[in-house]
Enzyme design. Structure first.
Site, short mmCIF file in Angstrom:
data_model
loop_
_atom_site.label_atom_id
_atom_site.label_comp_id
_atom_site.label_asym_id
_atom_site.label_seq_id
_atom_site.Cartn_x
_atom_site.Cartn_y
_atom_site.Cartn_z
N GLU A 29 -1.09 0.92 5.26
CA GLU A 29 -2.24 1.51 4.58
C GLU A 29 -3.31 1.99 5.55
O GLU A 29 -4.12 2.86 5.23
CB GLU A 29 -2.86 0.44 3.67
CG GLU A 29 -2.64 0.71 2.23
CD GLU A 29 -2.41 -0.56 1.41
OE1 GLU A 29 -2.69 -1.67 1.87
OE2 GLU A 29 -1.93 -0.40 0.28
N ARG A 44 5.65 -12.40 0.71
CA ARG A 44 6.23 -12.90 1.96
C ARG A 44 5.54 -12.28 3.16
O ARG A 44 5.33 -11.07 3.20
CB ARG A 44 7.72 -12.56 2.01
CG ARG A 44 8.40 -12.97 3.29
CD ARG A 44 9.84 -12.52 3.32
NE ARG A 44 9.97 -11.07 3.31
CZ ARG A 44 9.82 -10.29 4.38
NH1 ARG A 44 9.52 -10.81 5.54
NH2 ARG A 44 9.98 -8.98 4.27
N HIS A 98 5.48 -1.13 -1.97
CA HIS A 98 4.50 -0.45 -1.13
C HIS A 98 4.47 1.02 -1.52
O HIS A 98 5.52 1.62 -1.73
CB HIS A 98 4.93 -0.61 0.33
CG HIS A 98 3.81 -0.42 1.28
ND1 HIS A 98 3.45 0.81 1.73
CD2 HIS A 98 2.97 -1.29 1.86
CE1 HIS A 98 2.42 0.68 2.55
NE2 HIS A 98 2.11 -0.59 2.65
N ARG A 152 -2.70 0.09 -4.77
CA ARG A 152 -1.29 0.39 -4.52
C ARG A 152 -0.59 0.94 -5.77
O ARG A 152 0.18 1.90 -5.67
CB ARG A 152 -0.56 -0.88 -4.07
CG ARG A 152 -0.92 -1.26 -2.67
CD ARG A 152 -0.17 -2.49 -2.22
NE ARG A 152 -0.40 -2.69 -0.79
CZ ARG A 152 0.30 -3.49 -0.02
NH1 ARG A 152 1.30 -4.20 -0.54
NH2 ARG A 152 0.04 -3.61 1.25
N HIS A 184 10.59 -3.55 -1.15
CA HIS A 184 10.99 -4.05 0.16
C HIS A 184 11.64 -5.43 0.10
O HIS A 184 12.62 -5.69 0.78
CB HIS A 184 9.76 -4.10 1.05
CG HIS A 184 10.05 -4.46 2.46
ND1 HIS A 184 10.96 -3.76 3.23
CD2 HIS A 184 9.58 -5.44 3.25
CE1 HIS A 184 11.01 -4.31 4.44
NE2 HIS A 184 10.19 -5.33 4.48
N HIS A 185 11.09 -6.31 -0.71
CA HIS A 185 11.58 -7.70 -0.70
C HIS A 185 11.34 -8.31 -2.07
O HIS A 185 10.35 -8.02 -2.71
CB HIS A 185 10.81 -8.49 0.36
CG HIS A 185 11.34 -9.88 0.58
ND1 HIS A 185 12.27 -10.16 1.57
CD2 HIS A 185 11.09 -11.05 -0.05
CE1 HIS A 185 12.56 -11.47 1.54
NE2 HIS A 185 11.85 -12.03 0.56
N ARG A 187 -3.92 5.73 6.09
CA ARG A 187 -4.86 6.36 5.16
C ARG A 187 -6.28 5.87 5.41
O ARG A 187 -7.23 6.65 5.42
CB ARG A 187 -4.45 6.06 3.71
CG ARG A 187 -3.32 6.93 3.21
CD ARG A 187 -2.78 6.45 1.87
NE ARG A 187 -1.95 5.26 2.04
CZ ARG A 187 -1.86 4.29 1.16
NH1 ARG A 187 -2.58 4.32 0.05
NH2 ARG A 187 -1.08 3.26 1.38
#
Ligand code: ADP
Length: 449
Positions: A256, A422, A243, A280, A382-383, A259
């Site tokens: 997001e 996910r 992200h 992104r 993050h994952h 923004r």
């Protein structure tokens, strides 16, 4: 002898704890090892909830949901690249897993909505406590109650097999004892993901080089190497959830929509540097080029009022605020004079309806309603969706699609459940369900071997 058991579990996150408790309750003796000095892994940090469909908690609140709807949402969120057999386990066991946790003392009575879900199905403690910390506490208490042998500062190094290829134990390294073998008929890898290991991450996805991570220090992915050395096949390692705007202070992802609703991005020099709502990848790359490899989301009260989520970030203490842009700059060591000029310039672009500076396509509102707010952000991982390949009994498979006898995997170390992406709330659901499945299957297997 002490170092001989039915089942060894590697990793003390939600998957490892669930596996340990479930294996114990199926009659197996268990040793749980954790390489870090503290328990809980990343699971302990989870703030969202536990997705489950058709639960008593939902019914009590009049929420309509179905296992099939959870299945469809999970597949869609994963861009239909999930392993449908694993998704089937996730969704059909989800209610049972909530009940299992509840029977052990968890409070999962509050039910909220997460992104990508067509119903409220994210189960979490009443009153807003973090779901991960709560779930880990309950599992830990239950492991203590069962007198499960837990060894911190102990790293899983190598799987031991006999000549026929059956698992016979695990080589570990204890901080004080050094290297030793734990003999066992089954080993469960619940070692989590690798978001904290930027070398590994950026080798798989070069666009993510230099990204920080929300994860705990143990999320390095060495469990993946342990599995690979034992012949495990890998799946979907290239799918890594990143992200562009992770709060530097809180480690939380800032949606997001901040923004989208009108915040601008400025650097420490107080200047805009990018079309804020570009893709992104491009936003991330642009932020990494700024001083300190971070930037600030700047907005006013009109943006704050337009988006409820912002009050959550304010509640987390990651959003400094001031009455003027100059004072805001002082709080965060941003050039306040330049910031004031930048915002004035941006406001004229909003009035004209065209961003001739950076080509931002939407200009929803001028930023002129004090108070003003700043969130320091940087791109983060993050994952990690990919990992070892398992079947629906959590058995780890080799490249020939054969089961490695006695080797099990559960949680973020595995691939396939989440496909390419996910959904929020599916991680806790994944680790409890597959942890339980792995624990029960390993216990049953060890009795036969
Ligand atoms: P999950 O959410 O899948 O349960 P977590 O990240 O919460 O995963 O937990 C995984 C745990 O496993 C972490 O606490 C991590 O420190 C631990 N771990 C990772 N690799 C090893 C290893 N080789 N030996 C022992 N523990 C490990």
């Amino acid at each position: 002898p002490r170092d001989t058991v039915d089942v060894v579990v590697v990793g003390s996150g939600g998957a490892g704890f669930s596996a340990s408790v479930a294996a114990h309750d199926k009659g197996a003796s268990v040793i749980l090892i954790e390489k870090e000095p503290v328990i809980g892994g990343n699971a302990k940090l989870a703030a969202g909830g536990m997705n489950a469909a058709w639960t008593d908690q939902q019914k009590a609140k009049g929420i309509e949901d179905s296992v099939d709807s959870m299945r469809k949402d999970t597949m869609k969120g994963g861009r239909e690249l999930n392993d449908p057999a694993l998704v089937d386990v996730l969704v059909t066991h989800s209610k049972g897993s909530v009940d299992w946790m509840t029977a052990m003392g968890a409070d999962l009575n509050d039910v909220g909505r997460m992104g990508g879900a067509s119903a409220n199905r994210s189960h979490r403690p009443t009153g807003g406590a973090g779901v991960g910390a709560h779930v880990i506490q309950v599992l830990y208490d239950n492991a203590i109650k069962r007198d499960i042998d837990m060894r911190m500062n102990t790293r899983g190094i190598e799987i031991l097999k006999d000549d026929s290829g059956k698992v016979k134990g695990l080589l570990v390294k204890g901080m004080y004892k050094g290297y030793y073998w734990i003999k066992a008929d089954a080993v469960i890898l619940a070692t989590g993901g690798f978001a904290k290991n930027n070398d590994r991450v950026s080798k798989l996805d070069p666009k993510l080089k230099g990204f920080i991570s929300t994860n705990q220090p143990g999320a390095t992915g060495d469990g993946i190497d342990v599995a690979a050395n034992a012949g495990a096949a890998m799946q979907d390692l290239q799918y890594i959830q990143a992200h562009p705007t992770l709060s530097v202070k809180g480690g939380v992802m800032v949606t997001e929509a901040v923004r989208g609703n009108g915040a601008i991005l400025v650097n420490r020099e107080g200047k805009r540097f990018v079309n804020e709502i570009t893709t992104r990848d491009k936003a991330s790359a642009a932020i990494l080029e700024q001083t300190g490899k971070s930037a600030y989301l700047i907005f006013d009260d009109s943006v704050r009022k337009s988006l409820k989520k912002i009050d959550k970030y304010i509640g987390l203490g990651v959003v400094p605020t001031a009455d003027t842009l100059v004072n805001l700059g002082k709080l965060e060591n941003i050039d306040g004079k330049a910031l004031t000029e930048t915002v004035a310039r941006y406001n004229t672009l909003v009035t004209s309806g065209k961003d001739t500076d950076f080509g931002r396509p939407n200009l929803p509102r001028a930023l002129n309603e004090g108070n003003y707010y700043a969130i320091e952000v940087t791109p983060g991982v993050h994952h990690t969706m990919g990992g070892v390949k398992i079947d629906s009994k959590a058995e780890i498979m080799n490249a020939k699609q054969q089961v490695i006898p006695g080797l099990y995997g559960a949680g973020e170390v595995t691939g396939g459940v989440h496909g390419a992406n996910r959904l929020g709330g599916n991680a806790i659901s994944d680790i409890i369900t597959f942890g339980r499945v792995a624990g029960e299957e390993a216990a049953t297997y060890s009795k036969k071997n």
